[in-house]
Design a protein around this motif. Sequence first.
Motif, PDB file in Angstrom:
ATOM      1  N   TRP A 215       0.832  -1.196   0.000  1.00  0.00           N
ATOM      2  CA  TRP A 215       0.000   0.000   0.000  1.00  0.00           C
ATOM      3  C   TRP A 215       0.876   1.258   0.000  1.00  0.00           C
ATOM      4  CZ3 TRP A 215      -5.201   0.524  -0.455  1.00  0.00           C
ATOM      5  CH2 TRP A 215      -5.765   1.760  -0.129  1.00  0.00           C
ATOM      6  N   ASN A 216       2.002   1.184   0.695  1.00  0.00           N
ATOM      7  CA  ASN A 216       2.881   2.343   0.804  1.00  0.00           C
ATOM      8  C   ASN A 216       3.957   2.394  -0.268  1.00  0.00           C
ATOM      9  OD1 ASN A 216       1.540   3.182   3.092  1.00  0.00           O
ATOM     10  ND2 ASN A 216       2.881   2.051   4.474  1.00  0.00           N
ATOM     11  N   GLU A 217       4.038   1.382  -1.108  1.00  0.00           N
ATOM     12  CA  GLU A 217       5.149   1.297  -2.056  1.00  0.00           C
ATOM     13  C   GLU A 217       5.054   2.395  -3.114  1.00  0.00           C
ATOM     14  OE1 GLU A 217       8.040   0.371  -4.852  1.00  0.00           O
ATOM     15  OE2 GLU A 217       5.944   0.584  -5.368  1.00  0.00           O
ATOM     16  N   LEU A 218       6.188   3.050  -3.346  1.00  0.00           N
ATOM     17  CA  LEU A 218       6.173   4.192  -4.247  1.00  0.00           C
ATOM     18  C   LEU A 218       7.001   3.977  -5.511  1.00  0.00           C
ATOM     19  CD1 LEU A 218       5.544   7.195  -4.784  1.00  0.00           C
ATOM     20  CD2 LEU A 218       7.536   7.754  -3.438  1.00  0.00           C
ATOM     21  N   PRO A 234       0.179   6.324  -3.402  1.00  0.00           N
ATOM     22  CA  PRO A 234       1.425   7.027  -3.095  1.00  0.00           C
ATOM     23  C   PRO A 234       1.934   7.854  -4.275  1.00  0.00           C
ATOM     24  CG  PRO A 234       1.563   4.757  -2.386  1.00  0.00           C
ATOM     25  CD  PRO A 234       0.299   4.884  -3.163  1.00  0.00           C
ATOM     26  N   THR A 262      -5.272   2.910   6.121  1.00  0.00           N
ATOM     27  CA  THR A 262      -4.318   2.122   6.901  1.00  0.00           C
ATOM     28  C   THR A 262      -4.579   2.276   8.389  1.00  0.00           C
ATOM     29  OG1 THR A 262      -2.842   3.415   5.486  1.00  0.00           O
ATOM     30  CG2 THR A 262      -1.966   1.409   6.455  1.00  0.00           C
TER      31      THR A 262
ATOM     32  N   SER C 115       3.004   5.224   5.574  1.00  0.00           N
ATOM     33  CA  SER C 115       3.992   5.350   4.514  1.00  0.00           C
ATOM     34  C   SER C 115       5.141   6.229   4.966  1.00  0.00           C
ATOM     35  CB  SER C 115       3.317   5.941   3.277  1.00  0.00           C
ATOM     36  OG  SER C 115       4.087   6.951   2.724  1.00  0.00           O
ATOM     37  N   ASP C 232      13.540   5.759   1.999  1.00  0.00           N
ATOM     38  CA  ASP C 232      12.422   6.705   1.938  1.00  0.00           C
ATOM     39  C   ASP C 232      12.606   7.969   2.768  1.00  0.00           C
ATOM     40  OD1 ASP C 232      11.559   4.535   0.608  1.00  0.00           O
ATOM     41  OD2 ASP C 232       9.518   4.587   1.407  1.00  0.00           O
TER      42      ASP C 232
END
Lengths: 284, 430, 295
Positions: A215-218, A234, A262, C115, C232
Amino acid sequence: MSKTVVKSNKNNIKPITMVIYIFLIILAVIYLAPLLWMLSVSLKDNAGVMAAPFALPEVFHFENYVQAWTLGKLGQALINSVLVCGVTLIVSMFFGAMAAFAIARMRWKFSEAMHTFFLIGMMVPVHCILIPLFVRFAKLGLTNSRFGLMIPYITFSLPMTIFLLTGFFKSMPGELFEAAAIDGCGIYGCFFRIALPLCRTGFFVSGLMTFIGNWNELLLAMVFISDPMKKTLPVTLTYFVGPYATNYVQMFAAIIIAIAPTVIVYCMFSNQIVEGLTTGAVKG
Amino acid sequence: MNKKRLLSVLLSAAMVAGTMTMAVPVAAEETEEITWMFWDDLEATEDLISKGYKEVIDRFNTEYEGQYHVTPITTNLEEYDGKLNALIAAGQTPDVYICNPGPNMDVYVNAGAAADLTDILQNQEADWYASFTDGIFERMTYDGKIMAVPTNFAAACVYYNTEMFAAAGVEVPATYDELLEVCQKLQEAGYTPISCSAGTAWCLSMIAGYLCDRQGVDLQAIADHTANWTDENCIAAGEKLKELSQYFQPTAAGDSNDQATAAFYNGEAAMLVQGSWAIAQINGNNPEFEEKCGVFQFPGIEGANDPNRMIVKTDNLLMSSTTEHQDAAIALMKMFTDETAQKYTAEVGGKFPIIKDLEINYDKAPAQLKYVQDIMANATGTFGFYNESLVSVEAGDCFDNAMVDIFLGNQTPEEAFQTVQTFYEDNVWE
Amino acid sequence: MDKILRDKKAICIFVAPALAMFVLVLVIPVIQMLYYSLCDYAALTPPSFVGLANYKKLFFKDSTFRIALKNSIFFMIFSAVTQQVIGLLLAVMLTNIPKGRNLFKNIYYLPCVLSSAALGLLWAFLFNPKIGINNLLAKFGIEGPLWLMESKGFIVLPMWVIAFVALWQYVGQNMMLYMAQITGISRDVYEASYIDGASKVKAFRYITLPLIKPMVITSLSLNCIGSLKFFDLVYNMTQGGPNHRTEVLATELYAEGFNYFKYGYASAISVVLLVMCLVVTLLVKKVIKVETYES
C-alpha cells in the motif's frame, strides 16, 4: 490474548509503575503530536500555516480535502491501490502458503536451503533490480498495467509471507497431520483441509504486513505506471509537491486521505497482529 | 476469515465512492494516438506555465478531434528523467517530450532518442521555422542539426522591493561594489538585503553562475581544459559569493526555493535573484506586491567581463526518433509555439515567447515582464544555468554542491573549486 | 505418513509457483545486476564490459561513496542499538503495567504502518527552519539549529535527525516482536522464580533475557537489513544533501542510477549493498548463539 506476566500482589499502584506511566504518556504524546499537527495543518490555509504553524485552525478549511480528492484523482487512485494490493495479497498468500507448507512440514533434502534462499530475497533492495525488470516487462508489454505491477509486488511479498507462515506451520502439532493421514487424507488434503484453516492468524498477520508494505510502495509504482487512470495512491501523493510551488495544506489533506484506510484497518486489527506474532514469528 | 471479509467490505465501499470520479476518454478508432511527456501534473498543478501547457493539450485534442489525440504522461520533476530513461530504454519513447537544455538534452540526443528536426523545420515547415526568434535554436543545435523546439524562455534577474529601497535611500546598483553598499545600507535600515535558498542548491548556484560569468570564467575553455576551475577568476567569484552571502536571510541554508521566494514577496527581504518564472509565483501569491516589485540586471564586476550577459533558459520539446506519428507530433509542437500559446506564456505565465512579431499586451502581462524585457533588449549575450551548462548533469551537481559548501563555510573557495577541479580531472579530462 | 511427506511431486507443485516468480522477478535481475556492475552502462547505450573498473572507482576515488558507507554503517549501528534497547524496554514496561497496555502499544506501533514517504514529508516540514520546531523554540527565545542543513562533525546533525525519526517510526516493530515473545513466556516460570525469592530484575536477567534470545536474532537481522536498505526517509527529508553529507547507500545508488544514469556504477553499489546485508545477517547469527528453546 492470553493472560500474561506477573500481576502485582498489592492493589495500590507502586511508585515505579507511576514513573512508567508518566514515561509512557510522554512518549505517546511524542508519537501522536506530529500526526495531530498534520491534521491541524490540513485544515488551515497556506498563509495561516506560514504565519502560525502550530496554532489550531481558526476556520476549518474542509475544502482542502475536497480539492485534494478531486485534483489528485484520489478516488481512482484508491481503487487502483485496493485492486493492486488486494490481488497481490491473495496471490502472494496462496503461493507463500504452499511454499511455506512444503518447507515447514514436508521432508526433503533442500527444505532448509530453500527457506534461506527465500529469506535472502528480503535483502535485495528494490532499487537494484528496477531497470532490468522494467526493460524486461516493457518487452513483454507488462508496463503501464496494474497486472504488471502486481507481479513484482507479489514476488517481494513472498519472503515475508514464507518467513511468517513457515513459523506457523512448524508450530502446528504433527499429530494433527498424522491423524488426517490415517483418515485417508492425501498431502493436498492435509494442506487444504488442515494447514490452511488452522493458519488463519498467520494469514492475518502476514497479509496485513504485505498489504501495508505494498500500500505504501512508491518507487515501482512510479516507474511502472504512466497512465493517470492506473496510478496508485502514493504516486498521486507526490504531485502535491510541485516543481515550483508547494501547496502544503492540500498535500497534508491528501496524505491524511491516503493514510486513513491504513489507520482504520490498523486500529481495528492491531490486537490480532500481536496475537499472530506470538504464535508465529517466535518459532520462525 | 470474518475480519478479512469485513476488511474487503470496507475497502470496496471506498471503491464505490471512488468510481464516481472515473471517466475514461474514448478515442475514435482511426484517430492517431500520441503521447507527450511532462514533468508536472496537469490537473493538480498551480504553476501557470504548466496550466498553459494543459490548455494547449486540450486545444489540440479539440481541434484535431477524430484525427489526432494526445495523452500526456506526467511525473513529478524529481522522477522525470528516471522515468523517461526507463521508457526510452524499454523502447517506449514518448512521441514528444520536454527536456532541459544542456547535458540533459545531450543524453537523449547522443542516445539517438531525439529526431533530427532540421529538414522539417527548414524545408517542410519553413513558415513555422521563420516564426521563431532569431538565434533561439543555438543551444538546440548539435553538429548543425536542430534537435528540439523551444516553447518559452526565462531570464534570471534581480527582483527588488522598491519600498525598501526607498526607505533605505538606495538606488539600483550597477556594479558589484555598489550592490555590496546597497546591501549594507539595507541591513543598517533593518531589512534583510537578499533572500536566497541554499536548501535548493541551484538557486544559490544561479548567483554563483552570475559571479563566475562576470569574473570572466569561460566554461568552454574549461571543458576543453585550456582553463581550470582553480584559476584566479573562479576563486574570485567564490570569494564574492561568500562575501555576498552574509547579506542573505539567516535561514537561507535551510530554506527551499519556495520559501526564499515567499520571503521576498511577503516583504521580509529586499532582493531576490530568480528566473522570470518567479514572476508568476510572486504575483500569484501576493497580487499587491506587483506594483512595488522592481527588476534590475545582475550587476557587473568592474574591470572584469561584460556586465550585460544574461542567464537564460528555454523549455524544449524533443520528438522521438522512432515516432510513428510524425505529423501528429509536429502538429502538437506547432500548437505549443503558436500565437495563442505564446501570448499566454507572456501575458499569464511570465516567461518569454520564442516567436517573433508577437504582440504582447503589456497591460495584461505582469509589470515585471516589461522590466525584464527592457533588460533583455540591452543584453549582449546569453548563457545557461551553470548546472545545465557543464559537461554532465553530475558535473552540474558537483558545482552546485561546491557553492553550497562555500556558503555554509565548510570549504574555502579554493577548496571548493578544487573539488570541482578534481571531479573534472577524474571524469572529464581523462 | 512419512511417505506422504516425502512426495516429491507434491513438493515440486507446492514450491514451484513461488520459486518461479522468485527466479524470474528477483534472481535473474540480480544476476543481470552483477553483470552490469562490471560494465560501463549509461542507460541508453548498450553495456560494455570494463571488468572491475566500477569497483575501483567506487572504493578509491568516490568520496561520496565513502560518506554514504559511513552514514549507512552509522545508521545501522544506531538503529540496531537504540531500537533493540528501547524496543525491549518498552516491551518490558508494557507487559508489566496493569492497564492501558493495548492503547500504548497501538500508539507506538502506528507509525510502522504508515507510509514513510508521507512521514518523511511531515518531518521535513517539522524540521524546516521557519515553520517547524524552530518556530516553537523561538517562542522560548531559543534559536534552533538548522536541523537538516548543519554540516559539521563526523556524523552530521541531519543524520542524527533522520536516525531519530527512523527510531520514532520503527521502534514499534521491535517492541511488538519482543512483546510477542515475552507474553509467550509461561507465567508459571516467573511465579516459580518469585517463590524462590527472585526479584523482578533478577527474573528479567535470568528468565526473560535468555528466553527472548531467538527473537533478538530475528529482530536484529530485520533491523540491520532494514537500515542498510533505508531510503524513503532520507530521500524525502534531505535527498542526501547538503552536498551529499546525508547520503546513504540506497540514496547514492538511486542518484547514480536515476539522476546520472550510470547504471553500471549504480549496479556496483547495489552489489556492495547486497553483500553487506548478507554479511550482517551472518554475523548476527554467528555472534548470538542460540540455545534451542521449545516452549
